[in-house]
Design an enzyme around this catalytic site. Sequence first.
Site, PDB file in Angstrom:
ATOM      1  N   HIS A   1       1.962   1.701  -3.434  1.00 53.99           N
ATOM      2  CA  HIS A   1       0.769   2.180  -4.155  1.00 53.99           C
ATOM      3  C   HIS A   1       0.669   3.700  -3.996  1.00 53.99           C
ATOM      4  O   HIS A   1       0.458   4.443  -4.955  1.00 53.99           O
ATOM      5  CB  HIS A   1      -0.484   1.497  -3.607  1.00 53.99           C
ATOM      6  CG  HIS A   1      -1.781   2.167  -3.968  1.00 53.99           C
ATOM      7  ND1 HIS A   1      -2.210   3.341  -3.370  1.00 53.99           N
ATOM      8  CD2 HIS A   1      -2.739   1.851  -4.876  1.00 53.99           C
ATOM      9  CE1 HIS A   1      -3.361   3.706  -3.891  1.00 53.99           C
ATOM     10  NE2 HIS A   1      -3.716   2.818  -4.812  1.00 53.99           N
ATOM     11  N   ASN A   2       0.847   4.175  -2.772  1.00 50.90           N
ATOM     12  CA  ASN A   2       0.718   5.612  -2.537  1.00 50.90           C
ATOM     13  C   ASN A   2       1.866   6.391  -3.170  1.00 50.90           C
ATOM     14  O   ASN A   2       1.665   7.507  -3.659  1.00 50.90           O
ATOM     15  CB  ASN A   2       0.658   5.892  -1.033  1.00 50.90           C
ATOM     16  CG  ASN A   2      -0.732   5.652  -0.473  1.00 50.90           C
ATOM     17  OD1 ASN A   2      -1.490   4.851  -1.012  1.00 50.90           O
ATOM     18  ND2 ASN A   2      -1.080   6.327   0.598  1.00 50.90           N
TER      19      ASN A   2
ATOM     20  N   LYS B   1       0.837  -1.212   0.000  1.00 49.44           N
ATOM     21  CA  LYS B   1       0.000   0.000   0.000  1.00 49.44           C
ATOM     22  C   LYS B   1       0.875   1.267   0.000  1.00 49.44           C
ATOM     23  O   LYS B   1       0.543   2.265  -0.637  1.00 49.44           O
ATOM     24  CB  LYS B   1      -0.942  -0.006   1.222  1.00 49.44           C
ATOM     25  CG  LYS B   1      -1.737   1.286   1.427  1.00 49.44           C
ATOM     26  CD  LYS B   1      -2.655   1.571   0.244  1.00 49.44           C
ATOM     27  CE  LYS B   1      -3.655   2.667   0.393  1.00 49.44           C
ATOM     28  NZ  LYS B   1      -3.383   3.884   1.059  1.00 49.44           N
TER      29      LYS B   1
ATOM     30  N   GLU C   1       0.891   6.701  -6.564  1.00 50.80           N
ATOM     31  CA  GLU C   1      -0.201   7.701  -6.588  1.00 50.80           C
ATOM     32  C   GLU C   1       0.363   9.127  -6.597  1.00 50.80           C
ATOM     33  O   GLU C   1      -0.072   9.969  -7.397  1.00 50.80           O
ATOM     34  CB  GLU C   1      -1.068   7.452  -5.345  1.00 50.80           C
ATOM     35  CG  GLU C   1      -2.156   8.469  -5.070  1.00 50.80           C
ATOM     36  CD  GLU C   1      -2.818   8.196  -3.706  1.00 50.80           C
ATOM     37  OE1 GLU C   1      -3.330   7.080  -3.496  1.00 50.80           O
ATOM     38  OE2 GLU C   1      -2.816   9.100  -2.857  1.00 50.80           O
TER      39      GLU C   1
HETATM   40  C1  6PG Z   1      -5.867   5.708  -0.895  1.00 45.83           C
HETATM   41  C2  6PG Z   1      -5.142   6.988  -0.643  1.00 45.83           C
HETATM   42  C3  6PG Z   1      -5.216   7.382   0.796  1.00 45.83           C
HETATM   43  C4  6PG Z   1      -4.791   8.830   1.024  1.00 45.83           C
HETATM   44  C5  6PG Z   1      -3.319   8.943   1.212  1.00 45.83           C
HETATM   45  C6  6PG Z   1      -2.630  10.071   0.546  1.00 45.83           C
HETATM   46  O1  6PG Z   1      -5.228   4.818  -1.435  1.00 45.83           O
HETATM   47  O2  6PG Z   1      -7.046   5.621  -0.575  1.00 45.83           O
HETATM   48  O3  6PG Z   1      -3.792   6.871  -0.984  1.00 45.83           O
HETATM   49  O4  6PG Z   1      -4.496   6.454   1.518  1.00 45.83           O
HETATM   50  O5  6PG Z   1      -5.316   9.663   0.098  1.00 45.83           O
HETATM   51  O6  6PG Z   1      -3.157   9.018   2.600  1.00 45.83           O
HETATM   52  O7  6PG Z   1      -2.675  11.199   1.297  1.00 45.83           O
HETATM   53  P1  6PG Z   1      -1.653  12.409   1.171  1.00 45.83           P
HETATM   54  O8  6PG Z   1      -1.698  12.908  -0.230  1.00 45.83           O
HETATM   55  O9  6PG Z   1      -2.240  13.407   2.123  1.00 45.83           O
HETATM   56  O10 6PG Z   1      -0.312  11.962   1.620  1.00 45.83           O
END
Ligand code: 6PG
Length: 502
Positions: free
Chosen positions: A208-209, A205, A212
């Site tokens: 994943h982030n 995860k 992201e």
């Molecule tokens: C998800 C998101 C979620 C959240 C993150 C990012 O997968 O649902 O990644 O976990 O949006 O915490 O947050 P920040 O941009 O504030 O670091």
Amino acid sequence: MSSLNLSQSNIAMIGLGVMGKSLALNLLDQGFNVTGFDISEAHRERADSEAKELAQQANKGGFVKAADLKQVLDSLVKPRVIALSVPAGNIVEAVIDDLLAAGLESDDIVIDTGNSLWTDTEARDQKYHGKLRFFSTAVSGGEVGARTGPALMASGDKDAWNYVQPMWEAISAKVDENGLPVGQFDKGEPCAAYLGPAGAGHYVKMVHNGIEYADMQLICEVYHFMYDVLDMSAQEIGGVFAKWNRGVLNSYLMEISADILQTPDPVTQKPFVEIVLDKAGQKGTGLWTAVNSLQEGAPAPTIAQAVFARAQSGQKSIRVNGSKLLKTHVQPQCGLSKEETIAELHDALYCAKLSVYAQGFDLMNATSIKEGWDLDFAHIAKIWRAGCIIRAIFLQDITNAYQSDANLENLLFADRFVEEVHNRSFGWRAAVANSALTGIPMPAISSSLSYFDALRCETLPANLLQAQRDYFGAHTYSRLDEPESSKFHITWSEAERKQLIL
Ligand code: 6PG
């Protein structure tokens, strides 16, 4: 039915904030009996009224609002399953310790669903061994995902997984046989998986982030260039993104970016993005990914650049001064027509995304080997196809790539992607060149291309670098004409230059 007798709940949710409440309602929707608890009276009451309303519908589970942890434990079928949706950090342990004090038993399962640091999860697994069955499930999808179908990345005690699997599969997002998301109550392949021992799920995860962060930054850079250089309005850029979202770039982040750009501010009616302060926040998971990449020497430069870009956006007052002081020659426009430039940007975004995913999977591979997790990358790509924030149509291509070759050395080496990048790399290079010429920063797109180009270099200038290290610090070097394990040093003073074998 909305009220339950003792020992009738299948699962308890502790923490009824946005994510906890949404997961609880999702479980009710799928017919499970749920106990809810939150130290905040307001959260408890809000969840209770929404759950009661939902529970009145046919085939829904029942909901119990617990007043304390003793009631939580009494309300559950044994072995008890308790999911925590509390902020990452010490509070996770504080709640578990309170549960133990309230009578939690060694067979009971406690699941951390927050964004915990994966090494904390490993430590907790050790700490609570024998006292309870500690399990973790990282949840992606934000509020809507949690409510109607998130992606769930589970890890820890395998027996605990067998026990919770039916619940997790029921509430997770699903895809059809073509890998496309289906509705909340439709049948399909669940985006929930057991990924390995404690820590593995939270680690996946975290990456994943990191992806992201990079994915968001790439889209923002394209928007910046279109807005400042191509002189396009937010509405017009939103229209282009909406069109791109119907092709190979189809993804949730593309979809919401198109929507955001075409939305007016309800107060001023100006384009919404034009009234939002350009300082990015962050909670830390992208930073963790970048730090992990640096520590492991598994390069994820574009993820790190995305974190740096957020940091530099935060230096607003310095940038305001810089915008007045720092003069440089820039080309106000790029040479090609607007349509041709937009087409180049499309290909740049596609290739850059691919480079980011290659970095993310390579990082996961390095850690999987180090930790002995044996991560299944096809499975990871599969559960990212729906529910999570980075869901995208090309995750099906990534799934296919790892299904054809589980030991793929780098994602960019998959036949499909070799060809795609070959066909589209001109646009990628043109975008980076235009960024430099026009002075519009593209830290993520540029670094994604540098990563790709370094990957194509049989020889990098690290030969000179090693010589520099040996020159000033006697740090030694290996020779091309000797086994790599043999180390040499040269005495660099001109009078007596000779090579020493170490
Ligand atoms: C998800 C998101 C979620 C959240 C993150 C990012 O997968 O649902 O990644 O976990 O949006 O915490 O947050 P920040 O941009 O504030 O670091």
